[in-house]
Design a protein around this motif. Sequence first.
Motif, PDB file in Angstrom:
ATOM      1  N   LEU A 244       0.725  -1.031  -0.019  1.00 30.24           N
ATOM      2  CA  LEU A 244      -0.048   0.206  -0.068  1.00 30.24           C
ATOM      3  C   LEU A 244       0.700   1.214   0.073  1.00 30.24           C
ATOM      4  N   GLY A 245       1.959   1.268   0.718  1.00 34.11           N
ATOM      5  CA  GLY A 245       2.895   2.333   0.730  1.00 34.11           C
ATOM      6  C   GLY A 245       3.499   2.638  -0.535  1.00 34.11           C
ATOM      7  N   LEU A 246       3.959   1.478  -1.113  1.00 40.38           N
ATOM      8  CA  LEU A 246       4.457   1.631  -2.522  1.00 40.38           C
ATOM      9  C   LEU A 246       3.576   2.387  -3.620  1.00 40.38           C
ATOM     10  N   LEU A 247       2.142   1.861  -3.411  1.00 40.74           N
ATOM     11  CA  LEU A 247       1.011   2.395  -4.525  1.00 40.74           C
ATOM     12  C   LEU A 247       0.789   3.877  -4.039  1.00 40.74           C
ATOM     13  N   HIS A 248       0.713   4.340  -2.978  1.00 38.93           N
ATOM     14  CA  HIS A 248       0.680   5.613  -2.577  1.00 38.93           C
ATOM     15  C   HIS A 248       1.509   6.390  -3.109  1.00 38.93           C
ATOM     16  N   LEU A 249       2.942   5.937  -3.099  1.00 41.39           N
ATOM     17  CA  LEU A 249       4.140   6.633  -3.810  1.00 41.39           C
ATOM     18  C   LEU A 249       3.862   6.751  -5.367  1.00 41.39           C
ATOM     19  N   ILE A 250       3.535   5.714  -5.869  1.00 44.19           N
ATOM     20  CA  ILE A 250       3.071   5.615  -7.270  1.00 44.19           C
ATOM     21  C   ILE A 250       2.063   6.675  -7.573  1.00 44.19           C
ATOM     22  N   VAL A 251       1.162   7.045  -6.716  1.00 39.71           N
ATOM     23  CA  VAL A 251       0.235   7.936  -7.142  1.00 39.71           C
ATOM     24  C   VAL A 251       0.654   9.327  -6.712  1.00 39.71           C
ATOM     25  N   ALA A 252       1.337   9.475  -5.656  1.00 38.41           N
ATOM     26  CA  ALA A 252       1.775  10.844  -5.340  1.00 38.41           C
ATOM     27  C   ALA A 252       2.983  11.329  -6.283  1.00 38.41           C
ATOM     28  N   GLU A 253       3.677  10.263  -6.952  1.00 39.54           N
ATOM     29  CA  GLU A 253       4.735  10.711  -8.116  1.00 39.54           C
ATOM     30  C   GLU A 253       4.366  10.719  -9.298  1.00 39.54           C
ATOM     31  N   GLY A 254       2.928  10.518  -9.417  1.00 41.80           N
ATOM     32  CA  GLY A 254       2.352  10.731 -10.907  1.00 41.80           C
ATOM     33  C   GLY A 254       2.970   9.479 -11.878  1.00 41.80           C
TER      34      GLY A 254
ATOM     35  N   THR B 136      -9.624   2.078  -4.670  1.00 39.55           N
ATOM     36  CA  THR B 136      -8.383   1.343  -4.374  1.00 39.55           C
ATOM     37  C   THR B 136      -7.400   2.583  -4.011  1.00 39.55           C
ATOM     38  N   ARG B 137      -7.453   3.882  -4.911  1.00 39.76           N
ATOM     39  CA  ARG B 137      -6.535   4.757  -4.647  1.00 39.76           C
ATOM     40  C   ARG B 137      -6.931   5.552  -3.222  1.00 39.76           C
ATOM     41  N   ALA B 138      -8.095   5.760  -3.044  1.00 40.53           N
ATOM     42  CA  ALA B 138      -8.250   6.385  -1.632  1.00 40.53           C
ATOM     43  C   ALA B 138      -7.632   5.458  -0.465  1.00 40.53           C
ATOM     44  N   ALA B 139      -7.925   4.004  -0.658  1.00 39.24           N
ATOM     45  CA  ALA B 139      -7.593   3.392   0.448  1.00 39.24           C
ATOM     46  C   ALA B 139      -5.977   3.370   0.433  1.00 39.24           C
ATOM     47  N   ALA B 140      -5.147   3.298  -0.806  1.00 34.70           N
ATOM     48  CA  ALA B 140      -3.834   3.428  -0.815  1.00 34.70           C
ATOM     49  C   ALA B 140      -3.401   4.783  -0.059  1.00 34.70           C
ATOM     50  N   MET B 141      -3.796   5.995  -0.525  1.00 38.46           N
ATOM     51  CA  MET B 141      -3.453   7.352  -0.015  1.00 38.46           C
ATOM     52  C   MET B 141      -3.518   7.467   1.646  1.00 38.46           C
ATOM     53  N   ALA B 142      -4.226   6.405   2.179  1.00 40.83           N
ATOM     54  CA  ALA B 142      -4.494   6.602   3.726  1.00 40.83           C
ATOM     55  C   ALA B 142      -2.896   5.974   4.360  1.00 40.83           C
ATOM     56  N   HIS B 143      -2.080   5.531   3.449  1.00 45.10           N
ATOM     57  CA  HIS B 143      -0.863   4.735   3.964  1.00 45.10           C
ATOM     58  C   HIS B 143       0.233   5.527   3.400  1.00 45.10           C
ATOM     59  N   TRP B 144       0.312   6.653   3.852  1.00 43.56           N
ATOM     60  CA  TRP B 144       1.402   7.442   3.763  1.00 43.56           C
ATOM     61  C   TRP B 144       2.851   6.917   4.088  1.00 43.56           C
ATOM     62  N   PRO B 145       3.801   7.381   3.298  1.00 44.78           N
ATOM     63  CA  PRO B 145       5.321   6.620   3.509  1.00 44.78           C
ATOM     64  C   PRO B 145       5.627   6.550   4.990  1.00 44.78           C
ATOM     65  N   GLU B 146       5.693   7.555   5.794  1.00 42.67           N
ATOM     66  CA  GLU B 146       6.226   7.672   7.192  1.00 42.67           C
ATOM     67  C   GLU B 146       5.243   6.635   8.050  1.00 42.67           C
ATOM     68  N   LEU B 147       3.959   6.547   7.831  1.00 38.68           N
ATOM     69  CA  LEU B 147       3.295   5.495   8.606  1.00 38.68           C
ATOM     70  C   LEU B 147       3.788   4.099   8.143  1.00 38.68           C
ATOM     71  N   VAL B 148       3.674   3.781   6.538  1.00 35.70           N
ATOM     72  CA  VAL B 148       4.387   2.852   6.386  1.00 35.70           C
ATOM     73  C   VAL B 148       5.862   2.224   6.974  1.00 35.70           C
TER      74      VAL B 148
ATOM     75  N   ARG C 200      10.998   4.710  -1.756  1.00 42.84           N
ATOM     76  CA  ARG C 200      10.907   5.430  -3.217  1.00 42.84           C
ATOM     77  C   ARG C 200      11.877   4.951  -4.227  1.00 42.84           C
ATOM     78  N   GLU C 201      12.974   4.141  -3.594  1.00 43.80           N
ATOM     79  CA  GLU C 201      13.949   3.493  -4.604  1.00 43.80           C
ATOM     80  C   GLU C 201      13.108   2.457  -5.319  1.00 43.80           C
ATOM     81  N   ALA C 202      12.371   1.789  -4.452  1.00 38.43           N
ATOM     82  CA  ALA C 202      11.613   0.696  -5.213  1.00 38.43           C
ATOM     83  C   ALA C 202      10.826   1.101  -6.036  1.00 38.43           C
ATOM     84  N   VAL C 203      10.037   2.127  -5.934  1.00 39.51           N
ATOM     85  CA  VAL C 203       9.204   2.717  -6.900  1.00 39.51           C
ATOM     86  C   VAL C 203       9.863   3.056  -8.242  1.00 39.51           C
ATOM     87  N   ALA C 204      11.114   3.800  -7.855  1.00 40.05           N
ATOM     88  CA  ALA C 204      11.734   4.150  -9.193  1.00 40.05           C
ATOM     89  C   ALA C 204      12.088   2.856  -9.946  1.00 40.05           C
TER      90      ALA C 204
END
Length: 706
Positions: A229-239, A256-268, A280-284
């Motif tokens: 979920l944290g990786l999906l959050h970053l994928i959305v946040a980074e466009g 699904t996007r709304a659920a992922a956005m509740a899992h911000w990176p610091e929480l994860v 962030r490295e994994a997403v890149a």
Amino acid sequence: MHTSDSAIDTHCPYCALQCGMRLRPEPGGATVAVEERTDFPVNRGALCGKGRTAPAVLSSRVRLTQPLVRTHAGQLEPATWEEALDAVAAGLARTGRTHGPDAVGVFGGGGLTNEKAYALGKFARVALRTSQIDYNGRFCMSSAAAAHQRAFGLDRGLPFPLADIPRTGCVILVGSNLAETMPPALRYLTELKAGGGTLIVIDPRRTRTAEQADLHLAPRPGTDLALALGLLHLIVAEGRVDEEFIAARTTGWEETRAAAMAHWPELVERITGIPVPRLREAVALFCAPESAMVLTARGPEQQSKGTDTVGAWINLCLATGRAGRPLSGYGCLTGQGNGQGGREHGQKADQLPGYRKLTDPAARAHVAEVWGVDPDSLPGPGRSAYELLDALGTDVKALLLMGSNPVVSAPRAAHIEDRIRSLDFLAVADVVLSETAALADVVLPVTQWAEETGTTTNLEGRVLLRRRAITPPPGVRSDLDVLHGLAARLGVEKGFPTEPEEVFEELRRASAGGPADYSGITYARIEAEQGVFWPCPQGPQGPEGPEGPGGYEGSPGTERLFLDRFATDDGRARFVPVSHRDAAEVPDADYPLLLTTGRVVAQYQSGAQTRRVDELNAAAPGPFVELHPRLAARIGAVEGGPLAVTSRRGRAVAPARITDTIRADTVFMPFHWPGEGRANTLTNPALDPTSRMPEFKVCAVRVEPA
């Protein structure tokens, strides 16, 4: 005995790679020599130690060669086949008459061939009329299967061949240690890297597989869902979302996007222990190339939230357009030799052959017609594997068990052993006297891989043919013979043939039109084409096959799924919104650490067969507890010293193995051994609400020198 000098092409009896091998009968014909078979595309000749030494289990020194019946004095004594089959039929029939058909249970195995799995499911529902059948494959990949069905409408472990893996741009491998569980498959990852692709491995241990990775993430056990979920959050946040793919080929994205956005990176980071820069490295790495894959194994799947966890990784693929396209997608690395085919053809509590649902009236009508019975006579769905084992001795009073060893392999194993001991009657068909067989009232010695013909379906969905190479010992019969003999004694004279190809021909008809359609597959096609991918419906006569005298029976098979449409009603993949939740059991003051379990390269599953091979025992002689040096120092553990690991379910003792390749809050035990080092004494049977998969991979424990 078979004394032919000709070598027989077949497949390994162990994991779901089903590596090709060639067997050459040795003088006297009692055993075989294993030779490389370089023409088979999956392993290209490579074999692990288990495959090379598989003939050792053919020896009469280690395997069963005559039926055993428990006497009034309580001992298992040799008996004739007629005596043994009479005793089994009488025990099952007596229980059914006294307590009703659902008091009789059937428990199968992921190592049974398609023919045997099919016949076992038919036997339960036609001869015994019981709903109480499931198999140990429920412990293998049921969470991935449920997530696959939910998202794509169809479950096949890999929707593409293994050969596609080195050609993709990036692989995220979640909770798999291929280097030890499927060594010949590791070449696909090394070839990926050699071709410029990147590998991300997610595992709380730095395994031999993780050492190959460009990026290794070691989350706290039980937090894989938060990580995805944290990786999906970053994928959305980074466009990095593929909006065009989502619009054209999916549904359910907004929720699904709304659920992922509740899992911000610091929480994860707080939940998983993985720093935000590594996320962030994994997403890149995942998003940089044109194509990418996510492959999961038991790590994320054997959790009480395994279906949602796999679903979160599927969401990651869908959001980035990495599904239903060449060289991209989500796949599950099936573990057991026929874990895929074993559940497709009827030994699972809720399924009929062809991966049909037992609750579907049309499916019941089709299969009942093939079986020559009234659809209303077919029982409904029964209990899942753990729930069936847990009901032994209370609701389920007699059990026929084939090809499984739950005394070692089931979660909360001491409890399951007690349940098995409380049965009124237990019959076990197996190759060896396993820990479970040793508790039986009747033990039936059955043939094994080199002594019988039959099909299996590997992790790619490739249907393969194992060929008989030698004649079994005189006192041994096949599982098909066993079911034929029992059915006749229970009043069902027809419908249980003993010839594998005859059973497969019926399986073809029963699967026709179902999700796992094998109707276009024949033994001749499998041999000519190095296996055939399902679904493969029967069709008009086509071009001649490479060797097949009848040419193709149907379609060419489906090597790659979902390229045009997904297997849902509207052809679109389903996003399913999920949110992180804790494991069923989290550390506390009494049990401050996490236990995770797994395999080692030289042993397999419950070890019933591999623990009888000297070479494998020399490499992996017994259980151990892997722990970090900081933890070892804190509790006073020394290398090789006995450690007691205690959970709410029991206590296990094994030597310490101190290594910095594991998290300091986690200990690891392999699960191949019985006795005081039995890892599954400790594991938690908390079940996934959808797949009914137990939470093998995470429970709370305390550890101290014994």
